[in-house]
Design a protein around this motif. Structure first.
Motif, PDB file in Angstrom:
ATOM      1  N   GLU A 134      83.162  38.347  76.259  1.00 55.72           N
ATOM      2  CA  GLU A 134      82.452  38.997  75.158  1.00 55.72           C
ATOM      3  C   GLU A 134      81.190  39.714  75.646  1.00 55.72           C
ATOM      4  O   GLU A 134      80.736  40.678  75.037  1.00 55.72           O
ATOM      5  CB  GLU A 134      82.073  37.975  74.081  1.00 55.72           C
ATOM      6  CG  GLU A 134      83.262  37.341  73.377  1.00 55.72           C
ATOM      7  CD  GLU A 134      83.954  38.283  72.396  1.00 55.72           C
ATOM      8  OE1 GLU A 134      83.423  39.380  72.138  1.00 55.72           O
ATOM      9  OE2 GLU A 134      85.031  37.915  71.885  1.00 55.72           O
ATOM     10  N   THR A 135      80.617  39.231  76.737  1.00 60.83           N
ATOM     11  CA  THR A 135      79.367  39.821  77.252  1.00 60.83           C
ATOM     12  C   THR A 135      79.593  40.595  78.554  1.00 60.83           C
ATOM     13  O   THR A 135      78.642  41.102  79.143  1.00 60.83           O
ATOM     14  CB  THR A 135      78.332  38.718  77.518  1.00 60.83           C
ATOM     15  OG1 THR A 135      78.870  37.791  78.494  1.00 60.83           O
ATOM     16  CG2 THR A 135      78.014  37.956  76.239  1.00 60.83           C
ATOM     17  N   ALA A 136      80.846  40.674  79.008  1.00 61.55           N
ATOM     18  CA  ALA A 136      81.134  41.298  80.300  1.00 61.55           C
ATOM     19  C   ALA A 136      81.317  42.808  80.162  1.00 61.55           C
ATOM     20  O   ALA A 136      81.687  43.321  79.104  1.00 61.55           O
ATOM     21  CB  ALA A 136      82.384  40.684  80.903  1.00 61.55           C
ATOM     22  N   LYS A 137      81.061  43.507  81.255  1.00 60.85           N
ATOM     23  CA  LYS A 137      81.222  44.967  81.306  1.00 60.85           C
ATOM     24  C   LYS A 137      82.664  45.309  81.664  1.00 60.85           C
ATOM     25  O   LYS A 137      83.257  44.695  82.540  1.00 60.85           O
ATOM     26  CB  LYS A 137      80.257  45.528  82.363  1.00 60.85           C
ATOM     27  CG  LYS A 137      80.300  47.041  82.506  1.00 60.85           C
ATOM     28  CD  LYS A 137      79.360  47.484  83.628  1.00 60.85           C
ATOM     29  CE  LYS A 137      79.489  48.969  83.900  1.00 60.85           C
ATOM     30  NZ  LYS A 137      78.672  49.388  85.064  1.00 60.85           N
ATOM     31  N   MET A 138      83.226  46.286  80.952  1.00 58.69           N
ATOM     32  CA  MET A 138      84.593  46.737  81.222  1.00 58.69           C
ATOM     33  C   MET A 138      84.558  48.028  82.052  1.00 58.69           C
ATOM     34  O   MET A 138      83.602  48.781  81.942  1.00 58.69           O
ATOM     35  CB  MET A 138      85.354  46.967  79.912  1.00 58.69           C
ATOM     36  CG  MET A 138      85.475  45.731  79.039  1.00 58.69           C
ATOM     37  SD  MET A 138      86.489  44.442  79.789  1.00 58.69           S
ATOM     38  CE  MET A 138      85.638  42.972  79.208  1.00 58.69           C
ATOM     39  N   PRO A 139      85.601  48.313  82.859  1.00 56.87           N
ATOM     40  CA  PRO A 139      86.762  47.461  83.118  1.00 56.87           C
ATOM     41  C   PRO A 139      86.379  46.224  83.922  1.00 56.87           C
ATOM     42  O   PRO A 139      85.303  46.171  84.507  1.00 56.87           O
ATOM     43  CB  PRO A 139      87.695  48.390  83.914  1.00 56.87           C
ATOM     44  CG  PRO A 139      86.801  49.389  84.559  1.00 56.87           C
ATOM     45  CD  PRO A 139      85.665  49.600  83.607  1.00 56.87           C
ATOM     46  N   ILE A 140      87.295  45.243  83.933  1.00 63.93           N
ATOM     47  CA  ILE A 140      87.039  43.978  84.620  1.00 63.93           C
ATOM     48  C   ILE A 140      88.331  43.492  85.267  1.00 63.93           C
ATOM     49  O   ILE A 140      89.422  43.921  84.880  1.00 63.93           O
ATOM     50  CB  ILE A 140      86.462  42.940  83.625  1.00 63.93           C
ATOM     51  CG1 ILE A 140      85.688  41.862  84.355  1.00 63.93           C
ATOM     52  CG2 ILE A 140      87.574  42.358  82.725  1.00 63.93           C
ATOM     53  CD1 ILE A 140      84.722  41.109  83.461  1.00 63.93           C
ATOM     54  N   VAL A 141      88.195  42.624  86.270  1.00 69.21           N
ATOM     55  CA  VAL A 141      89.350  42.159  87.034  1.00 69.21           C
ATOM     56  C   VAL A 141      89.561  40.667  86.801  1.00 69.21           C
ATOM     57  O   VAL A 141      88.617  39.876  86.907  1.00 69.21           O
ATOM     58  CB  VAL A 141      89.164  42.427  88.546  1.00 69.21           C
ATOM     59  CG1 VAL A 141      90.393  41.968  89.328  1.00 69.21           C
ATOM     60  CG2 VAL A 141      88.888  43.905  88.806  1.00 69.21           C
ATOM     61  N   LEU A 142      90.797  40.287  86.465  1.00 69.37           N
ATOM     62  CA  LEU A 142      91.167  38.876  86.308  1.00 69.37           C
ATOM     63  C   LEU A 142      92.091  38.489  87.457  1.00 69.37           C
ATOM     64  O   LEU A 142      93.048  39.199  87.757  1.00 69.37           O
ATOM     65  CB  LEU A 142      91.897  38.655  84.979  1.00 69.37           C
ATOM     66  CG  LEU A 142      91.264  39.234  83.704  1.00 69.37           C
ATOM     67  CD1 LEU A 142      92.118  38.853  82.495  1.00 69.37           C
ATOM     68  CD2 LEU A 142      89.840  38.745  83.534  1.00 69.37           C
ATOM     69  N   LYS A 143      91.811  37.342  88.089  1.00 68.27           N
ATOM     70  CA  LYS A 143      92.627  36.902  89.220  1.00 68.27           C
ATOM     71  C   LYS A 143      93.055  35.450  89.023  1.00 68.27           C
ATOM     72  O   LYS A 143      92.192  34.564  88.844  1.00 68.27           O
ATOM     73  CB  LYS A 143      91.845  37.009  90.540  1.00 68.27           C
ATOM     74  CG  LYS A 143      91.487  38.431  90.948  1.00 68.27           C
ATOM     75  CD  LYS A 143      90.754  38.442  92.288  1.00 68.27           C
ATOM     76  CE  LYS A 143      90.476  39.856  92.773  1.00 68.27           C
ATOM     77  NZ  LYS A 143      89.773  39.858  94.078  1.00 68.27           N
ATOM     78  N   ALA A 144      94.370  35.219  89.057  1.00 69.78           N
ATOM     79  CA  ALA A 144      94.844  33.837  89.109  1.00 69.78           C
ATOM     80  C   ALA A 144      94.342  33.213  90.407  1.00 69.78           C
ATOM     81  O   ALA A 144      94.355  33.861  91.461  1.00 69.78           O
ATOM     82  CB  ALA A 144      96.364  33.799  89.058  1.00 69.78           C
ATOM     83  N   ASP A 145      93.884  31.976  90.349  1.00 66.32           N
ATOM     84  CA  ASP A 145      93.248  31.347  91.509  1.00 66.32           C
ATOM     85  C   ASP A 145      94.209  31.164  92.678  1.00 66.32           C
ATOM     86  O   ASP A 145      93.856  31.401  93.830  1.00 66.32           O
ATOM     87  CB  ASP A 145      92.684  29.984  91.096  1.00 66.32           C
ATOM     88  CG  ASP A 145      92.095  29.226  92.277  1.00 66.32           C
ATOM     89  OD1 ASP A 145      91.188  29.772  92.932  1.00 66.32           O
ATOM     90  OD2 ASP A 145      92.553  28.104  92.555  1.00 66.32           O
TER      91      ASP A 145
END
Length: 424
Positions: A134-145
């Motif tokens: 909700e507070t993050a800047k887009m675009p953003i990267v999600l990585k499975a651990d």
């Protein structure tokens, strides 16, 4: 020497080819291997995760060195099993392979030892991850651990996309247990470069740079894949970039792992982003890249067994690692529909055209021999067609010429591998 290679893809075929060039190699085995590897090695029907069976085979056949090609067995601890049996093995042990096995670990390592990387946060609670977005800047990267066959990374342009990505990774478990924990990372822009290295625990020797194309379709569109092609060297990996990385990234990573009591011996693959603020680490792998190995190893001048021996023995400082002053391009021939769904079992024609062709290679990734002794497709990525040239443009032209030698039903490839070099 008797050598056992563990794995079944194009990377392992490239390793087997390099080993076969060594005057020290008397006999090569590969477990489980594939149809192409079977032309230069004896394939053994033992799975890469069957550690005890692999070790028993190595003892039975008096194997002098086992080379682990794949990430899963390394992260699972196959090296520890071999070493406990007194067997000589190339690759990091389980404690060191966590460098690839856990993105959360590697990000925390980089933060602790001031190795340049993207800003990030780790999450094991999906609700907290959603709140953070909700507070993050887009675009953003999600990585499975954890390990996800090179596909556990989502680049999200909007908040809605990112929230859906969290649910996909952590709740729907699209990547299985790899998504039990997740890294949310700032989106970096710049050129991507891959740099592979040999490591003996304290010394690091850098191989020639490369660049991979992950997306399924031309123009970097489509889904993420294991890799649709690659080229080496990268014209964007300049001396200035190398000087920075040598000082702040490469040796720093080796030293950090040693300081953590996780001495690393084997291959470290550095995935780098060349940002406006300088090179930063995107990811680490604990083994050769696939298909990066298919363009880097054919250009290596050294005897691969000499280099691997030095890594195991801690004498890598005595190795002068050298590469040919040329270029190589690999174009992956895939089954149409990869990486989602595709048909298998189609006859592959034209492979004999590579015989005796200097500077041209056909690395098998997803092939097998049918009952009639014909090569047939047996996977999403079927072949890696690699060619050398005096420079990247010539290598690219040669590689695409060679793709025309091979035919099979539902053959699919990208047509822009290495096109970035036209910008240079």
């Amino acid at each position: 020497m008797k050598i056992l290679i563990v794995g079944s893809g194009g990377r392992e075929h490239a390793i087997a080819m390099s080993v076969a060039k060594s005057s020290r190699a008397d006999k090569i085995y590969c477990a489980p291997g594939n149809a192409g590897i079977g032309q230069i090695a004896e394939c053994v029907p033992i799975g890469a995760m069957e550690f005890e069976k692999l070790a028993a085979f190595a003892k039975e056949k008096f194997i002098d060195m086992t080379i682990i090609g794949m990430d899963d067995p390394l992260v699972g601890g196959v090296v520890d099993v071999f070493e406990a049996e007194g067997l000589r093995v190339f690759g990091p042990n389980k404690a060191a392979a966590i460098l690839e096995g856990s993105k959360a670990f590697s990000k925390d390592l980089m933060k602790k030892y001031h190795i340049p990387t993207a800003a990030y946060e780790n999450f094991d609670d999906p609700e907290k991850a959603l709140a953070y977005l909700e507070t993050a800047k887009m675009p953003i990267v999600l990585k499975a651990d954890g390990l996800a066959l090179g596909k556990g990374v989502l680049i999200c342009q909007t908040l809605e996309e990112a929230k859906a990505g969290v649910r996909e990774i952590m709740l729907d478990k699209k990547f299985g247990s790899a998504g039990n924990q997740m890294v949310i990372e700032e989106f970096m822009t710049g050129r991507e470069v891959s740099v592979l290295s040999y490591v003996d625990g304290k010394t690091i020797r850098i191989m020639s740079s490369a660049q991979d194309h992950k997306r399924a379709k031309d123009g970097d569109r489509g889904l993420n894949t294991g890799g649709m092609g690659t080229f080496s060297p990268s014209p964007f990996y300049t001396k200035e970039v190398d000087d920075f990385c040598q000082k702040y990234i490469f040796q720093a990573t080796v030293d950090a792992m040693a300081a953590e009591g996780r001495t690393f011996k084997g291959i470290i693959f550095f995935g780098l982003m060349l940002t406006e603020d300088g090179p930063k680490v995107l990811e680490y792998n604990a083994r050769f890249g696939d298909p990066e190995a298919q363009v880097v190893l054919p250009r290596m001048k050294n005897d691969i067994l000499d280099v691997m021996d030095a890594c195991i023995d801690g004498t890598l400082d005595q190795i002068d690692l050298q590469f040919e002053d040329n270029a190589a391009v690999c174009v992956v021939l895939a089954s149409d529909g990869y990486p989602v769904s595709y048909q298998k079992g189609y006859e592959i024609r034209g492979l004999e055209k590579f015989d005796g062709q200097d500077g041209y290679y056909c690395f098998h990734a997803g092939s097998k021999l049918n009952e009639e002794g014909q090569f047939v497709t047996n996977g999403g990525r079927v072949l890696g067609v690699t060619a050398k040239g005096a420079d990247l443009k010539e290598a690219r032209a040669n590689a695409y010429k060679a793709t025309e030698w091979v035919e099979f039903e539902n053959k699919y490839m990208r047509h822009d591998i290495g096109r970035a070099i036209d910008d240079v």
